[in-house]
Design an enzyme around this catalytic site. Sequence first.
Site, PDB file in Angstrom:
ATOM      1  N   GLY A   1       3.763   5.107  38.226  1.00 49.17           N
ATOM      2  CA  GLY A   1       4.507   6.373  38.329  1.00 49.17           C
ATOM      3  C   GLY A   1       5.587   6.279  39.394  1.00 49.17           C
ATOM      4  O   GLY A   1       5.353   5.703  40.454  1.00 49.17           O
TER       5      GLY A   1
ATOM      6  N   ARG B   1       4.714   1.374  32.612  1.00 51.33           N
ATOM      7  CA  ARG B   1       3.337   0.890  32.570  1.00 51.33           C
ATOM      8  C   ARG B   1       3.300  -0.132  31.441  1.00 51.33           C
ATOM      9  O   ARG B   1       3.867   0.114  30.372  1.00 51.33           O
ATOM     10  CB  ARG B   1       2.375   2.066  32.362  1.00 51.33           C
ATOM     11  CG  ARG B   1       2.402   3.035  33.565  1.00 51.33           C
ATOM     12  CD  ARG B   1       1.236   3.975  33.594  1.00 51.33           C
ATOM     13  NE  ARG B   1       1.168   4.673  34.873  1.00 51.33           N
ATOM     14  CZ  ARG B   1       1.655   5.906  35.081  1.00 51.33           C
ATOM     15  NH1 ARG B   1       2.205   6.572  34.101  1.00 51.33           N
ATOM     16  NH2 ARG B   1       1.557   6.451  36.269  1.00 51.33           N
TER      17      ARG B   1
ATOM     18  N   ASP C   1      -2.113   1.165  43.170  1.00 55.50           N
ATOM     19  CA  ASP C   1      -3.207   0.193  43.048  1.00 55.50           C
ATOM     20  C   ASP C   1      -3.100  -0.685  41.800  1.00 55.50           C
ATOM     21  O   ASP C   1      -3.343  -1.891  41.862  1.00 55.50           O
ATOM     22  CB  ASP C   1      -4.545   0.948  42.947  1.00 55.50           C
ATOM     23  CG  ASP C   1      -5.136   1.210  44.323  1.00 55.50           C
ATOM     24  OD1 ASP C   1      -4.641   0.638  45.307  1.00 55.50           O
ATOM     25  OD2 ASP C   1      -6.101   1.997  44.395  1.00 55.50           O
TER      26      ASP C   1
ATOM     27  N   THR D   1       3.395   5.852  45.757  1.00 56.20           N
ATOM     28  CA  THR D   1       2.784   6.804  44.819  1.00 56.20           C
ATOM     29  C   THR D   1       2.672   8.161  45.499  1.00 56.20           C
ATOM     30  O   THR D   1       2.356   8.229  46.693  1.00 56.20           O
ATOM     31  CB  THR D   1       1.390   6.356  44.331  1.00 56.20           C
ATOM     32  OG1 THR D   1       0.739   7.475  43.681  1.00 56.20           O
ATOM     33  CG2 THR D   1       0.474   5.891  45.460  1.00 56.20           C
TER      34      THR D   1
ATOM     35  N   ASP E   1       0.403  10.133  45.028  1.00 56.56           N
ATOM     36  CA  ASP E   1      -1.007  10.544  45.057  1.00 56.56           C
ATOM     37  C   ASP E   1      -1.716  10.280  46.395  1.00 56.56           C
ATOM     38  O   ASP E   1      -2.799  10.824  46.621  1.00 56.56           O
ATOM     39  CB  ASP E   1      -1.802   9.806  43.957  1.00 56.56           C
ATOM     40  CG  ASP E   1      -1.266  10.078  42.565  1.00 56.56           C
ATOM     41  OD1 ASP E   1      -0.609  11.120  42.379  1.00 56.56           O
ATOM     42  OD2 ASP E   1      -1.499   9.252  41.666  1.00 56.56           O
TER      43      ASP E   1
ATOM     44  N   ASP F   1      -3.337   7.794  47.218  1.00 50.91           N
ATOM     45  CA  ASP F   1      -4.690   7.324  46.905  1.00 50.91           C
ATOM     46  C   ASP F   1      -4.876   5.817  47.089  1.00 50.91           C
ATOM     47  O   ASP F   1      -5.730   5.211  46.447  1.00 50.91           O
ATOM     48  CB  ASP F   1      -5.061   7.742  45.463  1.00 50.91           C
ATOM     49  CG  ASP F   1      -4.137   7.116  44.430  1.00 50.91           C
ATOM     50  OD1 ASP F   1      -3.092   6.552  44.814  1.00 50.91           O
ATOM     51  OD2 ASP F   1      -4.456   7.184  43.232  1.00 50.91           O
TER      52      ASP F   1
ATOM     53  N   ARG G   1      -3.762  12.503  40.136  1.00 56.20           N
ATOM     54  CA  ARG G   1      -4.693  11.717  39.310  1.00 56.20           C
ATOM     55  C   ARG G   1      -6.126  12.043  39.740  1.00 56.20           C
ATOM     56  O   ARG G   1      -6.457  13.216  39.820  1.00 56.20           O
ATOM     57  CB  ARG G   1      -4.379  10.227  39.439  1.00 56.20           C
ATOM     58  CG  ARG G   1      -4.708   9.477  38.149  1.00 56.20           C
ATOM     59  CD  ARG G   1      -4.545   8.002  38.248  1.00 56.20           C
ATOM     60  NE  ARG G   1      -3.191   7.581  38.484  1.00 56.20           N
ATOM     61  CZ  ARG G   1      -2.578   6.599  37.824  1.00 56.20           C
ATOM     62  NH1 ARG G   1      -3.206   5.995  36.852  1.00 56.20           N
ATOM     63  NH2 ARG G   1      -1.359   6.235  38.127  1.00 56.20           N
TER      64      ARG G   1
HETATM   65  P1  ADP Z   1      -0.026   2.487  39.710  1.00 56.03           P
HETATM   66  O1  ADP Z   1       0.574   1.213  40.164  1.00 56.03           O
HETATM   67  O2  ADP Z   1       0.768   3.681  40.105  1.00 56.03           O
HETATM   68  O3  ADP Z   1      -1.496   2.577  40.077  1.00 56.03           O
HETATM   69  P2  ADP Z   1      -0.815   1.885  36.977  1.00 56.03           P
HETATM   70  O4  ADP Z   1      -2.267   1.919  37.267  1.00 56.03           O
HETATM   71  O5  ADP Z   1      -0.328   2.549  35.741  1.00 56.03           O
HETATM   72  O6  ADP Z   1       0.062   2.523  38.145  1.00 56.03           O
HETATM   73  O7  ADP Z   1      -0.380   0.348  36.959  1.00 56.03           O
HETATM   74  C1  ADP Z   1       0.962  -0.028  36.758  1.00 56.03           C
HETATM   75  C2  ADP Z   1       1.028  -1.311  35.959  1.00 56.03           C
HETATM   76  O8  ADP Z   1       0.432  -2.373  36.716  1.00 56.03           O
HETATM   77  C3  ADP Z   1       0.276  -1.325  34.646  1.00 56.03           C
HETATM   78  O9  ADP Z   1       0.981  -0.735  33.589  1.00 56.03           O
HETATM   79  C4  ADP Z   1       0.102  -2.810  34.402  1.00 56.03           C
HETATM   80  O10 ADP Z   1       1.281  -3.389  33.891  1.00 56.03           O
HETATM   81  C5  ADP Z   1      -0.110  -3.328  35.816  1.00 56.03           C
HETATM   82  N1  ADP Z   1      -1.571  -3.478  36.028  1.00 56.03           N
HETATM   83  C6  ADP Z   1      -2.483  -2.503  36.222  1.00 56.03           C
HETATM   84  N2  ADP Z   1      -3.727  -3.022  36.319  1.00 56.03           N
HETATM   85  C7  ADP Z   1      -3.600  -4.357  36.188  1.00 56.03           C
HETATM   86  C8  ADP Z   1      -4.509  -5.471  36.185  1.00 56.03           C
HETATM   87  N3  ADP Z   1      -5.824  -5.295  36.344  1.00 56.03           N
HETATM   88  N4  ADP Z   1      -4.002  -6.708  36.018  1.00 56.03           N
HETATM   89  C9  ADP Z   1      -2.683  -6.907  35.858  1.00 56.03           C
HETATM   90  N5  ADP Z   1      -1.768  -5.911  35.846  1.00 56.03           N
HETATM   91  C10 ADP Z   1      -2.207  -4.655  36.006  1.00 56.03           C
HETATM   92  O1  F6P Z   2       0.333   8.417  39.923  1.00 56.03           O
HETATM   93  C1  F6P Z   2       1.318   9.404  39.924  1.00 56.03           C
HETATM   94  C2  F6P Z   2       1.052  10.421  38.851  1.00 56.03           C
HETATM   95  O2  F6P Z   2       2.084  11.390  38.873  1.00 56.03           O
HETATM   96  C3  F6P Z   2      -0.312  11.093  38.924  1.00 56.03           C
HETATM   97  O3  F6P Z   2      -0.351  12.121  39.887  1.00 56.03           O
HETATM   98  C4  F6P Z   2      -0.481  11.561  37.506  1.00 56.03           C
HETATM   99  O4  F6P Z   2      -1.859  11.637  37.164  1.00 56.03           O
HETATM  100  C5  F6P Z   2       0.184  10.498  36.700  1.00 56.03           C
HETATM  101  O5  F6P Z   2       1.066   9.799  37.573  1.00 56.03           O
HETATM  102  C6  F6P Z   2       0.967  11.023  35.523  1.00 56.03           C
HETATM  103  O6  F6P Z   2       1.460   9.958  34.803  1.00 56.03           O
HETATM  104  P1  F6P Z   2       2.506  10.103  33.632  1.00 56.03           P
HETATM  105  O7  F6P Z   2       3.869  10.117  34.238  1.00 56.03           O
HETATM  106  O8  F6P Z   2       2.283   8.883  32.814  1.00 56.03           O
HETATM  107  O9  F6P Z   2       2.237  11.379  32.900  1.00 56.03           O
END
Ligand code: ADP
Ligand code: F6P
Length: 324
Positions: free
Chosen positions: A15, A76, A107, A129, A131, A133, A175
């Site tokens: 995000g 993502r 994360d 982020t 969040d 978190d 989230r």
């Molecule tokens: P954030 O980084 O905000 O936590 P996401 O959880 O959506 O957001 O993760 C962002 C991107 O990071 C995912 O779409 C994916 O491409 C990559 N990613 C997430 N988890 C993994 C993983 N276990 N191994 C490799 N890439 C990952």
């Molecule tokens: O991680 C940031 C965030 O805005 C969260 O607060 C929320 O749950 C999520 O992303 C929303 O994601 P999307 O933009 O895919 O709807």
Amino acid sequence: MANEIKTIGVLTSGGDAPGMNAAIRAVVRQAIANGKKVKGIQRGYAGLLQEEIYDMEKQDVSDIIQRGGTILQTARCMEFTTPEGQQKGAEICKKHGIDGIIVIGGDGSFRGAQKLAGLGINTIGVPGTIDLDISCTDYTIGFDTAVNTAMEAIDKVRDTSTSHERCSIIEVMGRGAGYIALWCGISNGAEDVLLPEKYDYDEQRLVNNIIENRKRGKKHHIIINAEGIGHSTSMAKRIEAATGVETRATILGHMQRGGSPTAKDRMMASLMGAYAVDLLCEGKSNRVVASQGGCLVDYDIDEALAMTKTIDEYEFQICNNLSK
Ligand code: ADP
Ligand code: F6P
């Protein structure tokens, strides 16, 4: 230095968050100040796999420090969660001469960075982020702007809620985490705050609070509900039926992720972005930049991902005491 980094790649992932542009600017300018080349990777890991990679110069990050969103775009990417996708990503980095990569995200994005590090690409994560978190750090880029945006919106809902003598359930993002909700709860002086980390699903308690507050002459009743609990619209219907008080739900949604970053977000993003470059220049890899007690530090990504954090008990208690 045998393994000296010559070219740094930078991407934003997950995000978007206000301040990501300030972080990109800091990476580009700190890297160039240290004699490195910079390559911008568009659309996160998805863009890496599509080779959406371009050279970045100082002027490419002019006029962005004040802008929300991310000029590199974000995404993502499912393919990057597979070993094949990660291998392809590492090969593309090598093909483009990227020997160090800075990943600005949450994360999930750090898990991707960890995989790239395992495949020989030096990686550093920068926490971005709204969040808040990410366990290893007190601060994540975007939180301050998002919480201020939500706070201002909630003040506005409160005006109309008071005029109509209504109850308002206002859902904020985060989230699975309740940090935005907690900060709004305290900063907006909400009557009730529902956090995923703490909520006991006792709606009768909310109903009793509303009835009690009405008897005391309160003209509004603001309930901040965290996204991790959700269901604000159905909750509003049940509460209206049980209390007889007109109740509306407002879901703030993605407006919380936009807007010009606050000074705090610009400052933290600038420092964290530059620090990430310094770590790469020192030959470090598989690290996450963090803020601890007002100082910048860095953690091993594996260690950082294994950490946990939760709502501060004292802040939660204060939030409850001040809402009475
Ligand atoms: P954030 O980084 O905000 O936590 P996401 O959880 O959506 O957001 O993760 C962002 C991107 O990071 C995912 O779409 C994916 O491409 C990559 N990613 C997430 N988890 C993994 C993983 N276990 N191994 C490799 N890439 C990952
Ligand atoms: O991680 C940031 C965030 O805005 C969260 O607060 C929320 O749950 C999520 O992303 C929303 O994601 P999307 O933009 O895919 O709807």
